[in-house]
Enzyme design. Structure first.
Site, PDB file in Angstrom:
ATOM      1  N   GLU A   1     -43.977  -6.607 -12.199  1.00 41.17           N
ATOM      2  CA  GLU A   1     -45.572  -7.131 -11.259  1.00 41.17           C
ATOM      3  C   GLU A   1     -45.933  -5.854 -11.837  1.00 41.17           C
ATOM      4  O   GLU A   1     -45.379  -4.649 -12.038  1.00 41.17           O
ATOM      5  CB  GLU A   1     -45.035  -6.686  -9.833  1.00 41.17           C
ATOM      6  CG  GLU A   1     -46.088  -7.119  -9.285  1.00 41.17           C
ATOM      7  CD  GLU A   1     -45.302  -7.220  -7.799  1.00 41.17           C
ATOM      8  OE1 GLU A   1     -44.219  -6.761  -6.908  1.00 41.17           O
ATOM      9  OE2 GLU A   1     -45.844  -7.281  -6.724  1.00 41.17           O
TER      10      GLU A   1
ATOM     11  N   GLY B   1     -41.282   2.106  -5.747  1.00 46.16           N
ATOM     12  CA  GLY B   1     -40.555   2.626  -5.259  1.00 46.16           C
ATOM     13  C   GLY B   1     -39.235   1.889  -4.867  1.00 46.16           C
ATOM     14  O   GLY B   1     -38.527   1.734  -5.569  1.00 46.16           O
ATOM     15  N   ALA B   2     -40.133   0.218  -5.535  1.00 51.26           N
ATOM     16  CA  ALA B   2     -38.855  -0.814  -6.039  1.00 51.26           C
ATOM     17  C   ALA B   2     -39.464  -2.270  -6.005  1.00 51.26           C
ATOM     18  O   ALA B   2     -40.645  -2.200  -6.214  1.00 51.26           O
ATOM     19  CB  ALA B   2     -37.501  -0.868  -4.787  1.00 51.26           C
ATOM     20  N   MET B   3     -38.678  -2.843  -6.378  1.00 50.08           N
ATOM     21  CA  MET B   3     -39.462  -4.569  -6.814  1.00 50.08           C
ATOM     22  C   MET B   3     -38.111  -5.437  -6.609  1.00 50.08           C
ATOM     23  O   MET B   3     -37.204  -5.390  -6.768  1.00 50.08           O
ATOM     24  CB  MET B   3     -39.461  -4.390  -8.032  1.00 50.08           C
ATOM     25  CG  MET B   3     -39.611  -5.492  -8.857  1.00 50.08           C
ATOM     26  SD  MET B   3     -41.909  -5.951  -7.984  1.00 50.08           S
ATOM     27  CE  MET B   3     -41.778  -7.700  -8.067  1.00 50.08           C
ATOM     28  N   GLU B   4     -38.676  -6.777  -5.956  1.00 52.37           N
ATOM     29  CA  GLU B   4     -37.747  -7.485  -5.213  1.00 52.37           C
ATOM     30  C   GLU B   4     -37.627  -8.485  -6.509  1.00 52.37           C
ATOM     31  O   GLU B   4     -37.779 -10.087  -5.803  1.00 52.37           O
ATOM     32  CB  GLU B   4     -39.455  -8.828  -4.798  1.00 52.37           C
ATOM     33  CG  GLU B   4     -39.835  -9.175  -4.895  1.00 52.37           C
ATOM     34  CD  GLU B   4     -40.928  -8.273  -5.213  1.00 52.37           C
ATOM     35  OE1 GLU B   4     -41.160  -6.810  -4.643  1.00 52.37           O
ATOM     36  OE2 GLU B   4     -42.506  -8.537  -4.559  1.00 52.37           O
ATOM     37  N   ASN B   5     -37.472  -8.119  -7.662  1.00 55.48           N
ATOM     38  CA  ASN B   5     -36.925  -9.823  -8.570  1.00 55.48           C
ATOM     39  C   ASN B   5     -36.025 -10.627  -7.848  1.00 55.48           C
ATOM     40  O   ASN B   5     -35.007  -9.575  -7.504  1.00 55.48           O
ATOM     41  CB  ASN B   5     -36.689  -8.228 -10.037  1.00 55.48           C
ATOM     42  CG  ASN B   5     -37.129  -7.248 -10.614  1.00 55.48           C
ATOM     43  OD1 ASN B   5     -39.279  -7.480 -10.691  1.00 55.48           O
ATOM     44  ND2 ASN B   5     -37.266  -6.532 -10.532  1.00 55.48           N
TER      45      ASN B   5
ATOM     46  N   HIS C   1     -37.244  -4.019   2.942  1.00 49.83           N
ATOM     47  CA  HIS C   1     -38.926  -4.472   2.622  1.00 49.83           C
ATOM     48  C   HIS C   1     -38.588  -5.133   1.060  1.00 49.83           C
ATOM     49  O   HIS C   1     -39.315  -6.986   1.019  1.00 49.83           O
ATOM     50  CB  HIS C   1     -39.459  -3.288   2.305  1.00 49.83           C
ATOM     51  CG  HIS C   1     -41.050  -3.807   1.349  1.00 49.83           C
ATOM     52  ND1 HIS C   1     -42.035  -3.924   2.022  1.00 49.83           N
ATOM     53  CD2 HIS C   1     -41.009  -4.117  -0.195  1.00 49.83           C
ATOM     54  CE1 HIS C   1     -42.728  -4.489   1.362  1.00 49.83           C
ATOM     55  NE2 HIS C   1     -42.446  -4.300   0.265  1.00 49.83           N
ATOM     56  N   GLU C   2     -37.229  -5.374  -0.161  1.00 50.05           N
ATOM     57  CA  GLU C   2     -37.319  -5.235  -1.372  1.00 50.05           C
ATOM     58  C   GLU C   2     -36.925  -7.360  -0.674  1.00 50.05           C
ATOM     59  O   GLU C   2     -37.327  -7.916  -0.984  1.00 50.05           O
ATOM     60  CB  GLU C   2     -36.461  -4.470  -2.163  1.00 50.05           C
ATOM     61  CG  GLU C   2     -37.258  -3.648  -2.443  1.00 50.05           C
ATOM     62  CD  GLU C   2     -38.679  -3.617  -2.828  1.00 50.05           C
ATOM     63  OE1 GLU C   2     -39.378  -4.788  -3.268  1.00 50.05           O
ATOM     64  OE2 GLU C   2     -39.153  -2.552  -2.296  1.00 50.05           O
TER      65      GLU C   2
ATOM     66  N   GLU D   1     -47.687  -9.117   0.522  1.00 49.60           N
ATOM     67  CA  GLU D   1     -46.672  -6.739   1.315  1.00 49.60           C
ATOM     68  C   GLU D   1     -47.496  -7.040   1.902  1.00 49.60           C
ATOM     69  O   GLU D   1     -46.755  -6.393   3.174  1.00 49.60           O
ATOM     70  CB  GLU D   1     -47.768  -6.519   0.012  1.00 49.60           C
ATOM     71  CG  GLU D   1     -47.791  -5.990  -1.220  1.00 49.60           C
ATOM     72  CD  GLU D   1     -46.056  -5.827  -1.935  1.00 49.60           C
ATOM     73  OE1 GLU D   1     -45.506  -5.821  -1.248  1.00 49.60           O
ATOM     74  OE2 GLU D   1     -45.356  -6.244  -2.979  1.00 49.60           O
TER      75      GLU D   1
HETATM   76  N1  TRP Z   1     -43.685  -5.348  -5.471  1.00 45.81           N
HETATM   77  C1  TRP Z   1     -43.465  -4.315  -5.182  1.00 45.81           C
HETATM   78  C2  TRP Z   1     -42.483  -4.024  -3.998  1.00 45.81           C
HETATM   79  O1  TRP Z   1     -43.559  -3.809  -2.858  1.00 45.81           O
HETATM   80  C3  TRP Z   1     -44.317  -2.976  -5.874  1.00 45.81           C
HETATM   81  C4  TRP Z   1     -44.274  -2.259  -6.870  1.00 45.81           C
HETATM   82  C5  TRP Z   1     -42.931  -1.883  -7.539  1.00 45.81           C
HETATM   83  C6  TRP Z   1     -45.084  -2.519  -8.154  1.00 45.81           C
HETATM   84  N2  TRP Z   1     -42.882  -1.752  -8.806  1.00 45.81           N
HETATM   85  C7  TRP Z   1     -44.201  -1.618  -9.082  1.00 45.81           C
HETATM   86  C8  TRP Z   1     -46.876  -2.830  -7.551  1.00 45.81           C
HETATM   87  C9  TRP Z   1     -45.365  -1.744 -10.177  1.00 45.81           C
HETATM   88  C10 TRP Z   1     -47.277  -2.581  -9.386  1.00 45.81           C
HETATM   89  C11 TRP Z   1     -46.109  -1.869  -9.892  1.00 45.81           C
HETATM   90  O2  TRP Z   1     -42.311  -3.444  -2.848  1.00 45.81           O
HETATM   91 ZN    ZN Z   2     -43.231  -5.398  -1.205  1.00 41.31          ZN
END
Ligand code: TRP
Ligand code: ZN
Length: 876
Positions: free
Chosen positions: A128, A268-272, A304-305, A327
């Protein structure tokens, strides 16, 4: 790097994709020199497209070394396709085709932390918003959703763990010490939710039984040394899963849910899907190394994730202008969750403070944009406080307008109606309308108009008629591209506070109502009010607006003591200290003597004396508005005067009430087995606030802080004591000793050393830049790690105002140089560092010109990445 001026993308230019990708088959062959990515795409023409003979234009970055392209089993010769720095174009396709591309990439050289890259000993991905195109050629847009199968091949000794989205369906050994695992994700998803991880990882496992009785395997993957820091995240995950079932009726869908902790991560983190990737700072926690604040952050981000699995993954965004759809909604959901897990009032106060300090500042600055922006150059610049936090406030307003039951009906309808789809904010609003029968036409302005509305209120009590009249006037300042605004729907939660508490507002005896202000000017008359009340307005910050009501200090003191609403009791205290600080800032600026206000001393006195009050609330009430918040509210920011005024008030309170602060410190400095739960957190925080006041009186604080530093069995108390010593001019010796001891003890703990860097970066004593420059050379720092950049450079420039804004402009020069040193290495992190400079218009000379010059030097850099080009040019 750009060869032409960056393009601006407009919402109104949205068109459906001419092609869809039903299935995506990926093979990753990971190597130390290069990695090979083979992508087999089953494409077909989109029946909804009005370009029936369009070329297939796949996104793909410059770094992709294309080896071959096949269409339906036939190798295309060079010339049969075209390529530029952003895409691969294939023409003359029929209704459907199988496209196979093969590219080589070098993730070990990728410093942007987008796409496939290395962090320490592992490979990981961040796709993302548009990182997938750095991995392979693809239709990298969220409205193209596909069923993914991913085979990952790597050396078995170096990368024993191979992960991707979904469920593992095959694995085995290969020649040359290599092995593979194949993953299949049954849920269609856009490419931004793709993830891959390969490395030597230890795992903590648990399980969760869903409301329909399915057993889910939960796994948290970390480096071996961090195995003792996973319990809190695991508990937070299980709590989140249960909470989402109970509160939104949402059940988890796959059989496995995995979290991987990565040290080098831009956010912070990513919701893959099924494979969340976390910054180590957002997942690891242990009392010995982690503060209360960090524990709570972990809980919030894990939630959140996880919540994104529904609000983001099952129902995703049509395009990136809809970012707040996932978001804003997900931030709203995680703040509700944290409120339920801890104290709702405390959580709301924290969120409101954050919004007022940072989002309001964004709304008032040159990058001001609506919750749904209508254009951007670089989408990464729009992961903002406005999209996230203001977006969450907008969702919260539906909740208060609709009430619990209808709000839940609306979210059920939204999830059910759009499951598996990529939709727009409009669909979310429609669900709210359809269940309630309401017309949200005007309400939609919250998405389209930028800027923070002002709500001016005045009141008149008629003793003869026994009526209270409230006059409301709303306005919204001009923002870039939006000189005129139309009236918003502003839900005002209000009560009337009489001599001994809330007065009934109607015959039913209700003491609270949500009044909707929809006109520029509007009047509310409340009858049968038997005494002159003090209005308690905008309870819980019921709308993201600035309230202006002419309260006297007596009225504020009355609300502080008598309002039934905890949030507004706190807010009354804030208003009281704010108006004092504003006056003292002006006095300081004009070299008038500073005089303390008796009302505030008395208010603090009664707060400190009443042992029956909730410590967490007392703690919040004792905290004066931060310098950052005073900056936001100031018309012109006089950094030193604001700093002096605040210091004066703190010192005056400390001196007058030293016995009380000491008693509070002792009352809450108790031995107990550490737990990161609300009650204890409140007590520790109150104790440490008391300590920070005691530091301002000669002799008392330094000893206490030193003892606390030595004896603390948890990081919250240890770091608080360290920070007290570091900021205290009388504790130079102890501070040096404590810093050295701390370093010795936590040398191996990267995240703890970040805290060590940060505490020093925000030391407000003079000489700050010299200290920060020395720390840049310290072995605990590296420009390669985003957390370290944020802890040292970011913290200094955004949270150490007296030093950053020093009169010689050296702070600005320092920031400018580091942004330019970083910009091509990591555009995203570099772009976020620019923010403090963009606020130059609010500063007096010479700062104003110096900041502007620094920004200009950044803008003048040849080959500036578009992330920074956009911010610099919009801010100049
Ligand atoms: N979707 C992620 C969140 O809000 C945000 C995020 C994580 C993101 N890594 C990123 C957005 C890198 C842009 C680029 O939980
Ligand atoms: Zn998010």
């Amino acid at each position: 790097m750009r060869d032409a001026l960056p393009q601006t993308i407009h919402l109104q230019d949205y068109k459906v994709s001419p092609f869809l990708i039903d299935k995506t088959d990926l093979v990753f062959d990971l190597g130390e020199d290069h990695s090979r990515v083979t992508a087999t795409l089953s494409v077909r023409r989109n029946p909804d497209s009005d370009e029936p003979s369009a070329d297939l234009v796949l996104h793909g970055s410059e770094g992709l070394d294309l080896q071959s392209v096949q269409v339906d089993g036939v190798n295309l010769k060079e010339g049969a396709y075209t390529r530029d720095s952003e895409s691969l174009t294939i023409s003359g396709l029929g209704d459907s085709a199988t496209i196979i591309t093969e590219v080589l990439i070098q993730p070990q050289l990728n410093t942007t932390m987008m796409g496939l890259y290395r962090s320490r000993t592992m490979y990981c991905t961040q796709c993302e918003a548009e990182g997938f195109r750095d991995i392979t050629y693809y239709l990298d847009r969220p409205d193209v959703m596909s069923e993914f199968t991913s085979k990952v091949i790597a050396d078995k000794v170096l990368y024993p763990v191979l992960l991707s989205n979904g469920n593992p369906i095959a694995s085995g050994d290969l020649d040359g010490g290599r092995h593979f695992v194949t993953w299949h994700d049954p849920f269609k998803k856009p490419a931004y939710l793709f993830a891959l991880v390969a490395g030597t990882l230890a795992v903590v496992e648990d399980s969760f039984t869903t409301m329909s009785g399915r057993d889910i395997k939960l796994q948290i993957f970390v480096e071996e040394k961090d195995l003792d820091k996973c319990d809190h995240a695991m508990l937070s995950l299980k709590n989140s899963m249960r909470w989402d079932e109970k509160t939104y009726g949402r059940e988890y869908d796959l059989d496995i849910f995995m979290i991987v902790a990565v040290d080098d991560f831009n956010m912070g983190a990513m919701e893959n899907k099924g494979l969340n990737i976390f910054n180590t700072s957002a997942v690891l926690a242990n009392p010995k190394t982690t503060t209360d604040a960090a524990f709570q952050r972990v809980e919030g981000i894990v939630a959140h994730e996880y919540f994104h699995n529904w609000s983001g993954n099952r129902v995703t965004c049509r395009d990136w202008f809809q970012l707040s759809l996932k978001e804003g909604f997900t931030v709203y959901r995680d703040s509700q969750f944290s409120a339920d897990m801890n104290s709702a009032t405390v959580k709301r106060i924290e969120d409101a403070t954050y919004l007022r300090t940072h989002q309001f500042a964004e709304d008032g600055g040159p990058m001001s944009h609506p919750v749904q922006p209508d254009s951007y150059m670089e989408i990464n610049n729009f992961y903002t406080l406005t999209v996230y936090e203001k977006g969450a406030e907008v969702v919260g307003m539906y909740h208060s307008l609709l009430g619990d039951e209808l709000f839940r009906k609306a979210t059920d309808l939204y999830f059910d109606r759009h499951d598996g789809q990529a939709v727009t904010i409009e669909e979310f609003v429609k669900a709210m309308e359809d269940v309630s029968g309401r017309d949200f036409t005007q309400f939609r302005r919250w998405y389209k108009q930028s800027g923070t509305p002002h709500l001016k209120v005045s009141s008149h009590y008629d003793a003869a008629d026994k009526t209270l009249t409230l006059d409301f006037a709303q306005s919204c300042p001009a923002t870039p591209g939006q000189p005129q605004k139309q009236a918003f729907v502003v839900p005002v939660k209000l009560g009337l506070v009489g001599r001994s508490g809330d007065l009934p507002l109607n015959a039913n005896g209700d003491t609270e109502m949500v009044y909707e202000v929809t006109e520029t000017n509007q009047q509310l008359v409340i009858e049968n009010i038997h005494e002159a009340p003090v209005p308690s307005l905008l309870r819980g910050l019921s709308a993201p607006v600035k309230l202006d009501y002419p309260y006297s200090s007596e009225q504020l003191a009355h609300l502080m003591a008598n309002d039934s609403d905890g949030f507004n009791r706190w807010d009354a205290g804030q208003k009281l200290s704010f108006s004092l600080l504003e006056k003292l800032t002006d006095d300081s600026l004009h070299q008038r003597p500073l005089v303390m206000d008796k009302q505030l001393v008395d208010a603090y006195d009664s707060l400190l004396s009443d042992a029956s009050l909730d410590p967490a609330m007392v703690d919040l009430m004792l905290q004066l508005p931060s310098e950052a918040q005073l900056h936001e509210e100031a018309h012109i920011i006089h950094v030193d005067a604001i700093h002096s005024a605040r210091k004066f008030v703190r010192k005056a309170l400390a001196e007058t009430l030293s016995d009380k602060f000491l008693a509070v410190y002792q009352r809450h400095n108790i031995e107990q087995v550490y737990a990161p739960e609300a009650e204890q957190i409140g007590r520790r925080s109150l104790k440490n606030v008391a300590l920070s006041y005691l530091m301002l009186i000669d002799n008392i604080g330094v000893d206490l802080a030193w003892k606390q530093f030595q004896s603390a069995d948890n990081m919250t108390d240890k770091a608080a004591a360290l920070s007290c010593l570091v900021n205290c001019p009388a504790a130079a010796v102890q501070s040096a000793a404590a810093l050295a001891e701390f370093e010795e003890q936590y040398r191996e703990e990267g995240l703890v050393m970040n805290l060590w860097l940060q505490i020093q970066a925000i030391n407000s004593q003079s000489g700050g830049l010299k200290r920060v420059e020395a720390l840049l050379e310290h072995s605990a720092f590296t420009m390669r790690n985003p957390n370290k950049i944020r802890s040292l450079i970011g913290a200094f420039c955004s949270a150490n105002p007296v030093n950053f804004h020093s009169a010689d402009g050296s702070g600005y020069q320092f920031l400018q140089e580091h942004i330019l040193a970083l910009h091509s290495q990591n555009p995203q992190v570099a772009a976020r560092l620019v923010t403090p400079l963009t606020r130059w218009k609010k500063f007096p000379e010479p700062n104003r010109q110096q900041m502007r010059d620094a920004l200009q030097r950044i803008a003048d850099e040849p080959d500036l990445v578009k992330d920074i080009y956009e911010i610099a040019t919009k801010s100049l």
